[in-house]
Scaffold this motif. Sequence first.
Motif, PDB file in Angstrom:
ATOM      1  N   THR A  83       0.842  -1.198   0.000  1.00 31.28           N
ATOM      2  CA  THR A  83       0.000   0.000   0.000  1.00 31.28           C
ATOM      3  C   THR A  83       0.874   1.243   0.000  1.00 31.28           C
ATOM      4  OG1 THR A  83      -1.823  -1.103   1.154  1.00 31.28           O
ATOM      5  CG2 THR A  83      -1.730   1.302   1.293  1.00 31.28           C
ATOM      6  N   ARG A  84       0.530   2.204  -0.855  1.00 33.00           N
ATOM      7  CA  ARG A  84       1.327   3.413  -1.013  1.00 33.00           C
ATOM      8  C   ARG A  84       0.725   4.546  -0.189  1.00 33.00           C
ATOM      9  NH1 ARG A  84       1.168   2.885  -7.497  1.00 33.00           N
ATOM     10  NH2 ARG A  84       3.200   1.928  -7.835  1.00 33.00           N
ATOM     11  N   PHE A  85       1.492   5.055   0.760  1.00 32.50           N
ATOM     12  CA  PHE A  85       1.073   6.148   1.634  1.00 32.50           C
ATOM     13  C   PHE A  85       1.752   7.449   1.216  1.00 32.50           C
ATOM     14  CE2 PHE A  85       0.657   2.316   4.119  1.00 32.50           C
ATOM     15  CZ  PHE A  85      -0.451   2.506   4.933  1.00 32.50           C
ATOM     16  N   ARG A  86       1.037   8.564   1.365  1.00 35.96           N
ATOM     17  CA  ARG A  86       1.706   9.846   1.138  1.00 35.96           C
ATOM     18  C   ARG A  86       2.644  10.129   2.308  1.00 35.96           C
ATOM     19  NH1 ARG A  86      -2.324  13.203  -0.193  1.00 35.96           N
ATOM     20  NH2 ARG A  86      -2.595  14.374   1.729  1.00 35.96           N
ATOM     21  N   MET A  87       3.894  10.406   1.995  1.00 37.20           N
ATOM     22  CA  MET A  87       4.927  10.549   3.006  1.00 37.20           C
ATOM     23  C   MET A  87       4.920  11.886   3.719  1.00 37.20           C
ATOM     24  SD  MET A  87       6.698   7.786   3.397  1.00 37.20           S
ATOM     25  CE  MET A  87       5.023   7.117   3.427  1.00 37.20           C
ATOM     26  N   ALA A  88       4.202  12.890   3.196  1.00 35.61           N
ATOM     27  CA  ALA A  88       4.282  14.230   3.778  1.00 35.61           C
ATOM     28  C   ALA A  88       5.760  14.624   3.893  1.00 35.61           C
ATOM     29  CB  ALA A  88       3.549  14.275   5.104  1.00 35.61           C
ATOM     30  N   THR A 106      24.917  11.072  18.449  1.00 33.25           N
ATOM     31  CA  THR A 106      25.376  10.219  19.541  1.00 33.25           C
ATOM     32  C   THR A 106      26.174   9.084  18.923  1.00 33.25           C
ATOM     33  OG1 THR A 106      23.256   9.110  19.390  1.00 33.25           O
ATOM     34  CG2 THR A 106      23.486  10.788  21.090  1.00 33.25           C
ATOM     35  N   SER A 107      26.581   8.146  19.725  1.00 26.22           N
ATOM     36  CA  SER A 107      27.223   6.955  19.183  1.00 26.22           C
ATOM     37  C   SER A 107      26.320   5.765  19.534  1.00 26.22           C
ATOM     38  CB  SER A 107      28.611   6.751  19.791  1.00 26.22           C
ATOM     39  OG  SER A 107      29.239   5.640  19.207  1.00 26.22           O
ATOM     40  N   PRO A 108      25.603   5.192  18.594  1.00 25.31           N
ATOM     41  CA  PRO A 108      25.622   5.486  17.160  1.00 25.31           C
ATOM     42  C   PRO A 108      24.740   6.683  16.796  1.00 25.31           C
ATOM     43  CG  PRO A 108      24.107   3.715  17.582  1.00 25.31           C
ATOM     44  CD  PRO A 108      24.729   4.045  18.911  1.00 25.31           C
ATOM     45  N   ILE A 109      24.974   7.248  15.601  1.00 25.48           N
ATOM     46  CA  ILE A 109      24.159   8.344  15.092  1.00 25.48           C
ATOM     47  C   ILE A 109      22.745   7.845  14.819  1.00 25.48           C
ATOM     48  CG2 ILE A 109      23.823   9.829  13.066  1.00 25.48           C
ATOM     49  CD1 ILE A 109      26.843  10.109  12.903  1.00 25.48           C
ATOM     50  N   GLU A 110      21.771   8.673  15.163  1.00 24.67           N
ATOM     51  CA  GLU A 110      20.367   8.334  14.914  1.00 24.67           C
ATOM     52  C   GLU A 110      19.744   9.368  13.995  1.00 24.67           C
ATOM     53  OE1 GLU A 110      16.242   7.432  17.405  1.00 24.67           O
ATOM     54  OE2 GLU A 110      18.065   8.023  18.464  1.00 24.67           O
ATOM     55  N   LEU A 111      18.990   8.917  13.006  1.00 30.87           N
ATOM     56  CA  LEU A 111      18.296   9.773  12.053  1.00 30.87           C
ATOM     57  C   LEU A 111      16.792   9.607  12.233  1.00 30.87           C
ATOM     58  CD1 LEU A 111      20.361   8.967   8.824  1.00 30.87           C
ATOM     59  CD2 LEU A 111      20.836  10.694  10.571  1.00 30.87           C
ATOM     60  N   PHE A 112      16.063  10.711  12.105  1.00 29.12           N
ATOM     61  CA  PHE A 112      14.633  10.677  12.377  1.00 29.12           C
ATOM     62  C   PHE A 112      13.900  11.689  11.502  1.00 29.12           C
ATOM     63  CE2 PHE A 112      10.634  10.965  14.535  1.00 29.12           C
ATOM     64  CZ  PHE A 112      10.353  12.316  14.647  1.00 29.12           C
ATOM     65  N   HIS A 113      12.677  11.345  11.098  1.00 30.96           N
ATOM     66  CA  HIS A 113      11.779  12.348  10.506  1.00 30.96           C
ATOM     67  C   HIS A 113      10.344  11.868  10.640  1.00 30.96           C
ATOM     68  CE1 HIS A 113      10.883  15.950   8.241  1.00 30.96           C
ATOM     69  NE2 HIS A 113      12.171  16.160   8.085  1.00 30.96           N
ATOM     70  N   SER A 114       9.462  12.825  10.793  1.00 35.18           N
ATOM     71  CA  SER A 114       8.032  12.519  10.804  1.00 35.18           C
ATOM     72  C   SER A 114       7.386  13.217   9.623  1.00 35.18           C
ATOM     73  CB  SER A 114       7.385  12.987  12.118  1.00 35.18           C
ATOM     74  OG  SER A 114       7.511  14.400  12.243  1.00 35.18           O
ATOM     75  N   GLY A 115       6.144  12.849   9.346  1.00 39.06           N
ATOM     76  CA  GLY A 115       5.404  13.472   8.262  1.00 39.06           C
ATOM     77  C   GLY A 115       3.939  13.585   8.614  1.00 39.06           C
ATOM     78  N   THR A 116       3.394  14.795   8.510  1.00 38.61           N
ATOM     79  CA  THR A 116       1.994  15.027   8.841  1.00 38.61           C
ATOM     80  C   THR A 116       1.367  15.863   7.744  1.00 38.61           C
ATOM     81  OG1 THR A 116       2.504  15.037  11.205  1.00 38.61           O
ATOM     82  CG2 THR A 116       0.398  15.966  10.542  1.00 38.61           C
ATOM     83  N   THR A 117       0.286  15.396   7.189  1.00 39.75           N
ATOM     84  CA  THR A 117      -0.440  16.168   6.188  1.00 39.75           C
ATOM     85  C   THR A 117      -1.890  15.738   6.245  1.00 39.75           C
ATOM     86  OG1 THR A 117      -0.470  16.847   3.864  1.00 39.75           O
ATOM     87  CG2 THR A 117      -0.020  14.523   4.299  1.00 39.75           C
ATOM     88  N   SER A 118      -2.688  16.308   5.374  1.00 35.02           N
ATOM     89  CA  SER A 118      -4.105  15.984   5.342  1.00 35.02           C
ATOM     90  C   SER A 118      -4.315  14.473   5.247  1.00 35.02           C
ATOM     91  CB  SER A 118      -4.749  16.678   4.142  1.00 35.02           C
ATOM     92  OG  SER A 118      -6.102  16.331   4.021  1.00 35.02           O
ATOM     93  N   PHE A 167      -2.770  11.901   6.765  1.00 36.18           N
ATOM     94  CA  PHE A 167      -1.652  10.964   6.890  1.00 36.18           C
ATOM     95  C   PHE A 167      -0.749  11.332   8.071  1.00 36.18           C
ATOM     96  CE2 PHE A 167      -2.964  10.545   2.529  1.00 36.18           C
ATOM     97  CZ  PHE A 167      -2.830   9.193   2.260  1.00 36.18           C
ATOM     98  N   SER A 168      -0.177  10.285   8.711  1.00 38.74           N
ATOM     99  CA  SER A 168       0.761  10.458   9.820  1.00 38.74           C
ATOM    100  C   SER A 168       1.867   9.416   9.678  1.00 38.74           C
ATOM    101  CB  SER A 168       0.055  10.262  11.171  1.00 38.74           C
ATOM    102  OG  SER A 168      -1.096  11.071  11.286  1.00 38.74           O
ATOM    103  N   ASN A 169       3.110   9.855   9.562  1.00 31.12           N
ATOM    104  CA  ASN A 169       4.222   8.938   9.331  1.00 31.12           C
ATOM    105  C   ASN A 169       5.396   9.238  10.250  1.00 31.12           C
ATOM    106  OD1 ASN A 169       2.856   8.016   6.848  1.00 31.12           O
ATOM    107  ND2 ASN A 169       3.475   9.996   6.036  1.00 31.12           N
TER     108      ASN A 169
END
Length: 361
Positions: free
Chosen positions: A67-72, A293-305, A307-309
């Motif tokens: 299923t394809r979700f909009r990523m915002a 930090t060690s280890p490096i952490e990467l993060f992102h969220s997405g919010t739009t009409s 959708f929540s990611n």
Amino acid sequence: MWLFLSLVSSSIHAQSLATQLDHLLARQILGNGPGVSIGVIHKGNIVYAGTAGMAQVNTREKISLRTRFRMASVSKQFTAMGVLLLEEEGKLKLTDPLSQFFPEFRPELSSHITLQHLLTHTSGIRDYEELMDSTWHRQILDEDVVKLLQDQTQTYFKPGTQFRYSNSGFCLLAMVVQRVSGQAYGTFMNERLFRPLGLKETFVYEAGKAYPHRALGYTVTKEGKVQESDQSLTSATRGDGCVYTSLADYFRWHQALQQGKPLDLIKKLQTMAFTFSELPDSGYGLGWFIRRTSPIELFHSGTTSGFSNVVIRIPEKDVLLVMFSNRANHHAFFNEVLTVLQTEPDLKPQMNWETFHRLTN
């Protein structure tokens, strides 16, 4: 979100984790309402891949791994990679000013803002949402953002000195990709990024086109009523939020990044990410919030009409946590997933990659 780091030192049985997350997913179903996809990779193994709910309520199409979700705003990491591909080809430099790409802009603005400022949210450029007036009755596109900004002479602050999250900046980056490559942004992304990496279910949305297995976005009212909320005036801009992908494809994207494809993201981040003054071990760059930090952490969220990611990666440990939902304002559910993962140590594989590819091809 940084609490996800506890994942790398935990110890549980796969059955226990799968059972808990299955129960968590089951509690999210509102009859035939919208739902969610959850994915966990640990040390390169697929620890969990689960789905629940409907991709489209009217047709009762269930959410699946495809299923394809909009990523915002999770789209921003893809837009940034498109710019980096052009840099690798020598077609641009991240230190190039906007005046090189947008001759219609006022020099007071364009001569002081670089691509790197846009990629780190440090340009100070005006938010296009603030520049839209009450007469705007159609969906705004990246080309419209250019027009809204072309007469601007002021920024919120001197470029490069502060962080202010900017959708405008990533709309401009999509236009840079388009103008430099000579291709439509979606065409470039498909031919140069998605297709070469095997992301066959990932695309840049265009209104009016039919896309199989596309999730529609929904809002659930306080009374529990499900309402379609798939589009808004600001949901059609491409560079800041219009990429669609599936859980299966995002696993492939993570795998590619782990292998340094299409380029070494971590190495690039180490040279250009902006550090937050109030959080000196954290910053932003190339479509990722970063904790050094060690280890490096990467993060992102997405919010739009509708959708929540959320996506979290710990590249050194080959760890990924993904939540995609076609339900608006659903990020609280992600905290419940985190709670399960933090209390359950030592993640074991639920599925091997051979099985995964068989299920998703």
